[in-house]
Design a protein around this motif. Structure first.
Motif, PDB file in Angstrom:
ATOM      1  N   SER A   1     -36.983 110.429  12.319  1.00  0.00           N
ATOM      2  CA  SER A   1     -36.254 109.787  11.218  1.00  0.00           C
ATOM      3  C   SER A   1     -37.090 108.736  10.483  1.00  0.00           C
ATOM      4  O   SER A   1     -36.937 108.544   9.272  1.00  0.00           O
ATOM      5  CB  SER A   1     -34.976 109.125  11.740  1.00  0.00           C
ATOM      6  OG  SER A   1     -34.116 110.067  12.334  1.00  0.00           O
TER       7      SER A   1
ATOM      8  N   VAL B   1     -37.520 107.173   6.450  1.00  0.00           N
ATOM      9  CA  VAL B   1     -37.134 105.778   6.184  1.00  0.00           C
ATOM     10  C   VAL B   1     -38.302 104.998   5.582  1.00  0.00           C
ATOM     11  O   VAL B   1     -38.122 104.268   4.601  1.00  0.00           O
ATOM     12  CB  VAL B   1     -36.602 105.113   7.466  1.00  0.00           C
ATOM     13  CG1 VAL B   1     -36.372 103.610   7.255  1.00  0.00           C
ATOM     14  CG2 VAL B   1     -35.303 105.781   7.910  1.00  0.00           C
TER      15      VAL B   1
ATOM     16  N   VAL C   1     -29.101 100.991   9.462  1.00  0.00           N
ATOM     17  CA  VAL C   1     -29.142 102.326  10.050  1.00  0.00           C
ATOM     18  C   VAL C   1     -27.862 102.554  10.850  1.00  0.00           C
ATOM     19  O   VAL C   1     -27.482 101.719  11.678  1.00  0.00           O
ATOM     20  CB  VAL C   1     -30.381 102.498  10.959  1.00  0.00           C
ATOM     21  CG1 VAL C   1     -30.432 103.904  11.538  1.00  0.00           C
ATOM     22  CG2 VAL C   1     -31.663 102.185  10.191  1.00  0.00           C
TER      23      VAL C   1
ATOM     24  N   VAL D   1     -28.976 104.220   5.882  1.00  0.00           N
ATOM     25  CA  VAL D   1     -29.441 105.481   6.460  1.00  0.00           C
ATOM     26  C   VAL D   1     -28.485 105.914   7.564  1.00  0.00           C
ATOM     27  O   VAL D   1     -28.169 105.133   8.464  1.00  0.00           O
ATOM     28  CB  VAL D   1     -30.864 105.327   7.041  1.00  0.00           C
ATOM     29  CG1 VAL D   1     -31.321 106.614   7.719  1.00  0.00           C
ATOM     30  CG2 VAL D   1     -31.851 104.924   5.948  1.00  0.00           C
TER      31      VAL D   1
ATOM     32  N   ARG E   1     -28.383  97.385  12.289  1.00  0.00           N
ATOM     33  CA  ARG E   1     -27.891  98.668  12.809  1.00  0.00           C
ATOM     34  C   ARG E   1     -26.374  98.606  12.897  1.00  0.00           C
ATOM     35  O   ARG E   1     -25.791  97.553  13.163  1.00  0.00           O
ATOM     36  CB  ARG E   1     -28.396  98.950  14.232  1.00  0.00           C
ATOM     37  CG  ARG E   1     -29.904  98.918  14.393  1.00  0.00           C
ATOM     38  CD  ARG E   1     -30.320  97.564  14.942  1.00  0.00           C
ATOM     39  NE  ARG E   1     -31.756  97.329  14.832  1.00  0.00           N
ATOM     40  CZ  ARG E   1     -32.635  97.758  15.699  1.00  0.00           C
ATOM     41  NH1 ARG E   1     -32.237  98.424  16.741  1.00  0.00           N
ATOM     42  NH2 ARG E   1     -33.911  97.505  15.523  1.00  0.00           N
TER      43      ARG E   1
END
Length: 195
Positions: free
Chosen positions: A72, A76, A92, A8, A133
């Motif tokens: 967001s 998700v 992400v 994402v 992340r």
């Protein structure tokens, strides 16, 4: 290692936000889509631009939430549920003002550290922070510029020259995370200075 992943990129939809610092997650995801040959299209059930396909031996779902940054997590969680994925299969990508421009950081988990898109994802996951992340450094605002104005500003000419190299390294880190795991990606990419 898993065979299927949701990647994402965070940002804000709309022309006025294109190519701004806060949208580097979108920029990275669009570059990954081109690299992988996975075309994305608007899918209203996910409130996102979504593309699926195989790349680097893995099944990928690439998504850009169109909810605006602060919501967001709504996209998700729908994507994770629909594709039957766990948080350990999620990565992400987003901007990080606490990191100098030209630095990237892979992390296996952690708090939102004030990033509202990540906060929304954690909330939608019921407080679970255990997803990877990739933070791309955008630097901090010059005085007296306020942070909101800075993150919504465009990159300067010198920065724009270095952006392709930075985004390419970020995507190499994504592929390393998929194939070799988060520790290897951290070891290989977290120390690089790319500008």
């Amino acid at each position: 290692m898993a065979d299927k992943f949701l990647i994402v990129g965070l940002g804000n939809p709309g022309k006025q936000y294109e190519a701004t610092r806060h949208n580097i997650g979108f920029m990275a995801l669009e570059t990954l889509s081109r690299r992988a040959g996975i075309a994305g299209k608007h899918d209203s059930k996910f409130k996102a631009i979504v593309g699926t396909g195989r790349h680097a031996g893995k099944q990928l779902i690439l998504a850009q939430p169109l909810t605006y940054m602060n919501l967001s997590g709504e996209s998700v969680i729908k994507l994770l549920n629909y594709y039957d994925l766990g948080p350990d299969q999620l990565l992400v990508i987003y901007d990080e003002a606490a990191l100098p421009f030209g630095k990237i950081r892979v992390r296996p988990s952690g708090s939102d550290a004030g990033q509202k898109g990540v906060r929304s994802i954690i909330q939608q996951l019921g407080g679970n922070q255990n997803f990877a992340r990739l933070r791309i450094g955008i630097g901090s605002p010059p005085a007296p510029m306020a942070m909101p104005d800075f993150v919504l500003s465009k990159f300067g000419p010198d920065e724009q020259k270095d952006l392709p190299k930075i985004i390419d390294a970020a995507l190499d880190a994504v592929e390393c995370w998929m194939n070799d795991g988060v520790e290897e990606a951290m070891t290989r990419y977290n120390g690089l200075q790319l500008s």
